[in-house]
Write a protein that holds these residues in place. Structure first.
Motif, PDB file in Angstrom:
ATOM      1  N   THR A 250      46.069 -14.220  -3.928  1.00  0.00           N
ATOM      2  CA  THR A 250      45.410 -15.527  -4.080  1.00  0.00           C
ATOM      3  C   THR A 250      44.020 -15.514  -3.445  1.00  0.00           C
ATOM      4  OG1 THR A 250      46.398 -16.364  -2.028  1.00  0.00           O
ATOM      5  CG2 THR A 250      47.618 -16.726  -4.083  1.00  0.00           C
ATOM      6  N   ALA A 251      43.707 -14.436  -2.712  1.00  0.00           N
ATOM      7  CA  ALA A 251      42.383 -14.294  -2.097  1.00  0.00           C
ATOM      8  C   ALA A 251      42.001 -12.821  -2.089  1.00  0.00           C
ATOM      9  CB  ALA A 251      42.375 -14.854  -0.682  1.00  0.00           C
ATOM     10  N   MET A 252      40.716 -12.563  -2.224  1.00  0.00           N
ATOM     11  CA  MET A 252      40.190 -11.195  -2.181  1.00  0.00           C
ATOM     12  C   MET A 252      39.034 -11.133  -1.194  1.00  0.00           C
ATOM     13  SD  MET A 252      40.114 -10.112  -6.226  1.00  0.00           S
ATOM     14  CE  MET A 252      41.535 -10.365  -7.301  1.00  0.00           C
ATOM     15  N   VAL A 253      39.054 -10.109  -0.342  1.00  0.00           N
ATOM     16  CA  VAL A 253      37.984  -9.861   0.617  1.00  0.00           C
ATOM     17  C   VAL A 253      37.280  -8.574   0.198  1.00  0.00           C
ATOM     18  CG1 VAL A 253      37.393  -9.434   3.035  1.00  0.00           C
ATOM     19  CG2 VAL A 253      39.280 -11.006   2.457  1.00  0.00           C
ATOM     20  N   PHE A 254      35.959  -8.660   0.028  1.00  0.00           N
ATOM     21  CA  PHE A 254      35.170  -7.533  -0.477  1.00  0.00           C
ATOM     22  C   PHE A 254      34.270  -6.970   0.620  1.00  0.00           C
ATOM     23  CE2 PHE A 254      36.492  -9.994  -4.040  1.00  0.00           C
ATOM     24  CZ  PHE A 254      36.663  -9.093  -5.081  1.00  0.00           C
ATOM     25  N   ASP A 255      34.087  -5.638   0.614  1.00  0.00           N
ATOM     26  CA  ASP A 255      33.288  -5.001   1.660  1.00  0.00           C
ATOM     27  C   ASP A 255      31.785  -5.119   1.448  1.00  0.00           C
ATOM     28  OD1 ASP A 255      35.352  -4.311   3.286  1.00  0.00           O
ATOM     29  OD2 ASP A 255      35.070  -2.152   3.169  1.00  0.00           O
ATOM     30  N   ASN A 256      31.351  -5.640   0.317  1.00  0.00           N
ATOM     31  CA  ASN A 256      29.927  -5.948   0.145  1.00  0.00           C
ATOM     32  C   ASN A 256      29.781  -7.063  -0.881  1.00  0.00           C
ATOM     33  OD1 ASN A 256      30.374  -4.512  -2.273  1.00  0.00           O
ATOM     34  ND2 ASN A 256      28.302  -3.677  -2.281  1.00  0.00           N
ATOM     35  N   ASP A 257      28.567  -7.533  -1.057  1.00  0.00           N
ATOM     36  CA  ASP A 257      28.352  -8.675  -1.940  1.00  0.00           C
ATOM     37  C   ASP A 257      28.342  -8.305  -3.412  1.00  0.00           C
ATOM     38  OD1 ASP A 257      26.017  -7.291  -1.514  1.00  0.00           O
ATOM     39  OD2 ASP A 257      24.941  -8.972  -0.629  1.00  0.00           O
ATOM     40  N   LEU A 258      27.902  -7.092  -3.763  1.00  0.00           N
ATOM     41  CA  LEU A 258      27.840  -6.710  -5.172  1.00  0.00           C
ATOM     42  C   LEU A 258      29.225  -6.656  -5.814  1.00  0.00           C
ATOM     43  CD1 LEU A 258      25.118  -3.902  -5.181  1.00  0.00           C
ATOM     44  CD2 LEU A 258      24.867  -6.305  -5.798  1.00  0.00           C
ATOM     45  N   THR A 259      30.198  -6.078  -5.113  1.00  0.00           N
ATOM     46  CA  THR A 259      31.549  -6.023  -5.670  1.00  0.00           C
ATOM     47  C   THR A 259      32.135  -7.427  -5.796  1.00  0.00           C
ATOM     48  OG1 THR A 259      32.335  -5.500  -3.436  1.00  0.00           O
ATOM     49  CG2 THR A 259      32.136  -3.672  -4.987  1.00  0.00           C
ATOM     50  N   ALA A 260      31.821  -8.308  -4.831  1.00  0.00           N
ATOM     51  CA  ALA A 260      32.314  -9.685  -4.895  1.00  0.00           C
ATOM     52  C   ALA A 260      31.709 -10.426  -6.087  1.00  0.00           C
ATOM     53  CB  ALA A 260      31.983 -10.414  -3.593  1.00  0.00           C
ATOM     54  N   ILE A 261      30.439 -10.191  -6.357  1.00  0.00           N
ATOM     55  CA  ILE A 261      29.789 -10.815  -7.517  1.00  0.00           C
ATOM     56  C   ILE A 261      30.457 -10.358  -8.802  1.00  0.00           C
ATOM     57  CG2 ILE A 261      27.654 -10.818  -8.874  1.00  0.00           C
ATOM     58  CD1 ILE A 261      26.146 -10.760  -6.155  1.00  0.00           C
ATOM     59  N   GLY A 262      30.750  -9.060  -8.892  1.00  0.00           N
ATOM     60  CA  GLY A 262      31.446  -8.542 -10.065  1.00  0.00           C
ATOM     61  C   GLY A 262      32.809  -9.182 -10.243  1.00  0.00           C
ATOM     62  N   ALA A 263      33.518  -9.424  -9.133  1.00  0.00           N
ATOM     63  CA  ALA A 263      34.850 -10.025  -9.198  1.00  0.00           C
ATOM     64  C   ALA A 263      34.800 -11.482  -9.655  1.00  0.00           C
ATOM     65  CB  ALA A 263      35.522  -9.925  -7.841  1.00  0.00           C
TER      66      ALA A 263
END
Length: 345
Positions: A250-263
């Motif tokens: 239900t939540a995802m934590v990403f190690d940088n902002d680019l991968t989070a933007i893709g998600a």
């Protein structure tokens, strides 16, 4: 059409003529050596500034005076590095400090760690740099003993506990991971995924371990960890993979902002509401986080200050300061902009 002759560099002889002193006196003044009065030294330095004189780094190195250049090798695919906000901010922080001290930064991008090590050997043997920054600290990092053996002045950018005794500037990633998990617990999340960087990196392990320990304490299950190359495409693929699983987070934590933007793009593209059905949290805040819709919540740290701290430490190492202590810098704080929400029922 006649070729224009390139302008000649100002010389010590020209400075001596304009200052009304000998070339030897100019040499003493420019190199900070005794032999001239304070008044004469001041006059010589003023003339040198007016004519735009700068020391030859090659000649300076041959005299054992250093090159006034620091080196940074980044081992990344050029396509990923070209849009990676972290290193742009990090280098800006370095430049802010070293340019004020008359130093320059020599930056090189390499495709693999072996080429990175070869670059260090070439730089040091050719006296091209006075010291280096080592980033992307790895578990059992094979670069550190070799750099120690070469004798190259260095500051490690990473957790001091893994720097093999070399001076280091590190961020408290464990504290940031705890803050992230505590916030997700407050919002009622029980299933969290960690979309990390390369598995070999120290900070990947530190963050993963801290999230797992916090999860046990808070009653949150870390249902998956996916390693990526930090790219937008990798974040997109990881999001699809996790949402298609039998037990999606239900939540995802990403190690940088680019991968989070893709998600976020992947989730909204398939009709998953962010944060209504999926909460997203990025590491290493950048202006990109404020340009997404919705704006990305992030573990925000001052990356420019991180670079400045590393630069200050390396200048101290290069200039032979009596004691250089490793420090923790750039503690991240959670900035909630809109991609964190209550866990869906």
């Amino acid at each position: 059409m006649a070729m224009r002759k390139p302008p000649s560099r100002p010389t010590i002889a020209e400075i001596a003529k304009q200052s009304g002193v000998s070339a030897g006196a100019v040499s003493y003044a420019l190199n900070g050596r005794p032999g001239v009065s304070d008044e004469t030294r001041k006059r010589i330095l003023e003339v040198a500034r007016e004519v735009g004189w700068v020391p030859s780094t090659a000649a300076r190195a041959l005299r054992g005076g250093g090159t006034a250049t620091l080196g940074l090798v980044i081992t990344r695919e050029p396509d990923v590095l070209g849009i990676e906000p972290f290193f742009m901010s990090f280098v800006a922080g370095i430049e802010k400090v070293i340019s004020a001290r008359g130093y320059a930064l020599l930056l090189q991008v390499t495709p693999d760690p072996e080429r990175e090590l070869q670059t260090y050997r070439e730089w040091w043997s050719a006296r091209r740099v006075d010291g280096i920054f080592v980033t992307d600290l790895a578990i059992d990092d094979q670069r550190l003993p070799i750099i120690n053996e070469i004798g190259l002045p260095v500051v490690v950018v990473g957790d001091p506990a893994f720097s093999d005794g070399l001076p280091a500037v590190g961020s408290d990633d464990a504290a940031a991971a705890n803050a992230a998990m505590e916030r997700l617990a407050e919002l009622g999340h029980k299933r969290v995924a960690h979309i990390a960087g390369p598995e070999r990196f120290v900070h990947t392990h530190v963050r993963s371990d801290a999230m797992a320990r916090a999860g046990e304490r808070l009653g949150i299950q870390v249902v998956a960890e996916v390693n990526t190359d930090y790219s937008v495409a990798a974040g997109t693929a990881a999001c699809h993979q996790l949402l298609d699983g039998a037990n999606p987070p239900t939540a995802m934590v990403f190690d940088n902002d680019l991968t989070a933007i893709g998600a976020v793009r992947a989730a909204t593209g398939r009709g998953v509401e962010v944060p209504g059905q999926l909460s997203v949290l990025a590491w290493d805040d950048s202006p990109l986080c404020e340009l997404t819709v919705p704006a990305l919540s992030a573990l925000s740290r001052d990356v420019s200050a991180y670079g400045a701290d590393a630069a200050t430490m390396l200048l101290n190492v290069v200039n032979g300061s009596a004691e250089v202590k490793s420090v923790r810098s750039s503690v991240a704080r959670l900035v909630d902009r809109g991609t964190l929400g209550p866990a869906p029922r």
